[in-house]
Design a protein around this motif. Sequence first.
Motif, PDB file in Angstrom:
ATOM      1  N   LEU A 146       0.845  -1.189   0.000  1.00  0.00           N
ATOM      2  CA  LEU A 146       0.000   0.000   0.000  1.00  0.00           C
ATOM      3  C   LEU A 146       0.883   1.242   0.000  1.00  0.00           C
ATOM      4  CD1 LEU A 146      -2.706  -0.937   2.644  1.00  0.00           C
ATOM      5  CD2 LEU A 146      -3.001  -0.777   0.181  1.00  0.00           C
ATOM      6  N   ILE A 147       0.551   2.201  -0.822  1.00  0.00           N
ATOM      7  CA  ILE A 147       1.271   3.464  -0.859  1.00  0.00           C
ATOM      8  C   ILE A 147       0.250   4.574  -0.664  1.00  0.00           C
ATOM      9  CG2 ILE A 147       2.664   5.045  -2.250  1.00  0.00           C
ATOM     10  CD1 ILE A 147       3.835   2.650  -3.645  1.00  0.00           C
ATOM     11  N   GLY A 148       0.535   5.481   0.248  1.00  0.00           N
ATOM     12  CA  GLY A 148      -0.362   6.593   0.523  1.00  0.00           C
ATOM     13  C   GLY A 148      -0.489   6.795   2.021  1.00  0.00           C
ATOM     14  N   GLY A 149      -0.732   8.023   2.420  1.00  0.00           N
ATOM     15  CA  GLY A 149      -0.848   8.313   3.841  1.00  0.00           C
ATOM     16  C   GLY A 149       0.460   8.045   4.554  1.00  0.00           C
TER      17      GLY A 149
ATOM     18  N   LYS B 183       5.595   6.116   2.813  1.00  0.00           N
ATOM     19  CA  LYS B 183       5.737   7.544   2.538  1.00  0.00           C
ATOM     20  C   LYS B 183       7.048   7.870   1.805  1.00  0.00           C
ATOM     21  CE  LYS B 183       3.647  10.492   4.950  1.00  0.00           C
ATOM     22  NZ  LYS B 183       2.975  11.678   5.323  1.00  0.00           N
ATOM     23  N   PRO B 184       8.183   7.208   2.111  1.00  0.00           N
ATOM     24  CA  PRO B 184       9.410   7.510   1.370  1.00  0.00           C
ATOM     25  C   PRO B 184       9.304   7.212  -0.122  1.00  0.00           C
ATOM     26  CG  PRO B 184       9.962   6.369   3.394  1.00  0.00           C
ATOM     27  CD  PRO B 184       8.470   6.328   3.256  1.00  0.00           C
ATOM     28  N   ILE B 185       8.563   6.182  -0.481  1.00  0.00           N
ATOM     29  CA  ILE B 185       8.400   5.866  -1.906  1.00  0.00           C
ATOM     30  C   ILE B 185       7.573   6.943  -2.588  1.00  0.00           C
ATOM     31  CG2 ILE B 185       7.410   4.209  -3.529  1.00  0.00           C
ATOM     32  CD1 ILE B 185       8.138   2.050  -1.438  1.00  0.00           C
ATOM     33  N   ALA B 186       6.491   7.347  -1.959  1.00  0.00           N
ATOM     34  CA  ALA B 186       5.637   8.379  -2.544  1.00  0.00           C
ATOM     35  C   ALA B 186       6.372   9.714  -2.651  1.00  0.00           C
ATOM     36  CB  ALA B 186       4.365   8.538  -1.717  1.00  0.00           C
ATOM     37  N   ILE B 187       7.112  10.099  -1.610  1.00  0.00           N
ATOM     38  CA  ILE B 187       7.801  11.391  -1.656  1.00  0.00           C
ATOM     39  C   ILE B 187       8.987  11.348  -2.610  1.00  0.00           C
ATOM     40  CG2 ILE B 187       9.411  11.154   0.276  1.00  0.00           C
ATOM     41  CD1 ILE B 187       7.331  14.220  -0.384  1.00  0.00           C
ATOM     42  N   GLY B 188       9.638  10.197  -2.739  1.00  0.00           N
ATOM     43  CA  GLY B 188      10.731  10.063  -3.701  1.00  0.00           C
ATOM     44  C   GLY B 188      10.252  10.243  -5.132  1.00  0.00           C
ATOM     45  N   ASN B 189       9.134   9.608  -5.460  1.00  0.00           N
ATOM     46  CA  ASN B 189       8.566   9.768  -6.793  1.00  0.00           C
ATOM     47  C   ASN B 189       8.049  11.190  -7.008  1.00  0.00           C
ATOM     48  OD1 ASN B 189       8.694   7.193  -8.267  1.00  0.00           O
ATOM     49  ND2 ASN B 189       7.619   6.435  -6.464  1.00  0.00           N
ATOM     50  N   LEU B 190       7.439  11.764  -5.984  1.00  0.00           N
ATOM     51  CA  LEU B 190       6.944  13.132  -6.087  1.00  0.00           C
ATOM     52  C   LEU B 190       8.097  14.108  -6.336  1.00  0.00           C
ATOM     53  CD1 LEU B 190       4.494  15.036  -5.884  1.00  0.00           C
ATOM     54  CD2 LEU B 190       4.914  15.139  -3.437  1.00  0.00           C
ATOM     55  N   MET B 191       9.196  13.917  -5.626  1.00  0.00           N
ATOM     56  CA  MET B 191      10.366  14.792  -5.823  1.00  0.00           C
ATOM     57  C   MET B 191      10.958  14.618  -7.221  1.00  0.00           C
ATOM     58  SD  MET B 191      11.097  16.840  -3.403  1.00  0.00           S
ATOM     59  CE  MET B 191      12.764  17.217  -3.835  1.00  0.00           C
ATOM     60  N   HIS B 192      11.056  13.371  -7.679  1.00  0.00           N
ATOM     61  CA  HIS B 192      11.619  13.127  -9.013  1.00  0.00           C
ATOM     62  C   HIS B 192      10.790  13.823 -10.084  1.00  0.00           C
ATOM     63  CE1 HIS B 192      13.087  11.103 -12.575  1.00  0.00           C
ATOM     64  NE2 HIS B 192      11.843  10.754 -12.839  1.00  0.00           N
ATOM     65  N   PHE B 193       9.492  13.609 -10.051  1.00  0.00           N
ATOM     66  CA  PHE B 193       8.645  14.201 -11.080  1.00  0.00           C
ATOM     67  C   PHE B 193       8.468  15.705 -10.878  1.00  0.00           C
ATOM     68  CE2 PHE B 193       7.393   9.719 -11.501  1.00  0.00           C
ATOM     69  CZ  PHE B 193       7.662   9.573 -12.851  1.00  0.00           C
ATOM     70  N   GLY B 194       8.497  16.183  -9.636  1.00  0.00           N
ATOM     71  CA  GLY B 194       8.403  17.626  -9.392  1.00  0.00           C
ATOM     72  C   GLY B 194       9.611  18.380  -9.916  1.00  0.00           C
ATOM     73  N   VAL B 195      10.792  17.891  -9.592  1.00  0.00           N
ATOM     74  CA  VAL B 195      12.017  18.544 -10.080  1.00  0.00           C
ATOM     75  C   VAL B 195      12.122  18.393 -11.597  1.00  0.00           C
ATOM     76  CG1 VAL B 195      14.538  18.467  -9.993  1.00  0.00           C
ATOM     77  CG2 VAL B 195      13.219  18.307  -7.893  1.00  0.00           C
ATOM     78  N   GLY B 196      11.733  17.221 -12.109  1.00  0.00           N
ATOM     79  CA  GLY B 196      11.742  17.027 -13.564  1.00  0.00           C
ATOM     80  C   GLY B 196      10.811  17.984 -14.274  1.00  0.00           C
TER      81      GLY B 196
ATOM     82  N   TYR C  55      -1.481  13.377  -5.052  1.00  0.00           N
ATOM     83  CA  TYR C  55      -2.739  12.798  -4.575  1.00  0.00           C
ATOM     84  C   TYR C  55      -2.475  11.567  -3.713  1.00  0.00           C
ATOM     85  CZ  TYR C  55      -7.225  10.419  -4.602  1.00  0.00           C
ATOM     86  OH  TYR C  55      -8.362   9.785  -4.223  1.00  0.00           O
ATOM     87  N   VAL C  56      -1.584  10.698  -4.175  1.00  0.00           N
ATOM     88  CA  VAL C  56      -1.246   9.495  -3.403  1.00  0.00           C
ATOM     89  C   VAL C  56      -0.616   9.875  -2.075  1.00  0.00           C
ATOM     90  CG1 VAL C  56       0.344   7.521  -3.349  1.00  0.00           C
ATOM     91  CG2 VAL C  56      -1.048   7.936  -5.367  1.00  0.00           C
ATOM     92  N   PHE C  57       0.226  10.882  -2.083  1.00  0.00           N
ATOM     93  CA  PHE C  57       0.904  11.310  -0.864  1.00  0.00           C
ATOM     94  C   PHE C  57      -0.072  11.895   0.155  1.00  0.00           C
ATOM     95  CE2 PHE C  57       3.320  14.578   1.509  1.00  0.00           C
ATOM     96  CZ  PHE C  57       4.235  13.736   2.143  1.00  0.00           C
ATOM     97  N   ARG C  58      -1.097  12.586  -0.302  1.00  0.00           N
ATOM     98  CA  ARG C  58      -2.017  13.283   0.591  1.00  0.00           C
ATOM     99  C   ARG C  58      -3.204  12.444   1.042  1.00  0.00           C
ATOM    100  NH1 ARG C  58      -0.835  17.709   2.938  1.00  0.00           N
ATOM    101  NH2 ARG C  58      -2.855  18.612   2.610  1.00  0.00           N
ATOM    102  N   THR C  59      -3.489  11.314   0.383  1.00  0.00           N
ATOM    103  CA  THR C  59      -4.650  10.504   0.741  1.00  0.00           C
ATOM    104  C   THR C  59      -4.208   9.198   1.385  1.00  0.00           C
ATOM    105  OG1 THR C  59      -4.720   9.487  -1.439  1.00  0.00           O
ATOM    106  CG2 THR C  59      -6.067  11.449  -1.103  1.00  0.00           C
TER     107      THR C  59
END
Length: 84
Positions: free
Chosen positions: A19-22, A26-39, A73-77
């Motif tokens: 399960l990913i979310g909440g 959390k490290p997997i979700a934030i790692g992907n969020l950072m990768h795509f955000g900086v990209g 969305y995944v990170f926040r829910t």
Amino acid sequence: MSALYLGLGILNWMAKETLIGGIYNKPIAIGNLMHFGVGTIVLVKIPSNIQTHPEIIIPLTAVYVIFVILFAYVFRTYPSKTVK
């Protein structure tokens, strides 16, 4: 750069059944969020500096923006507690 992508890909592949979310993974979700955000930031800045190949940069930027929105969305829910 290839080591970075390989590491991120292996991390995501190893966590594909969890399960990913909440608070879960959390490290997997934030790692992907950072990768795509900086990209996304980099891809937005590229067309303002160079004028070559916008037909490649613009769709790639759109894909990165979509992934940023989805991982935010995944990170926040929280995941639903369904049983398989």
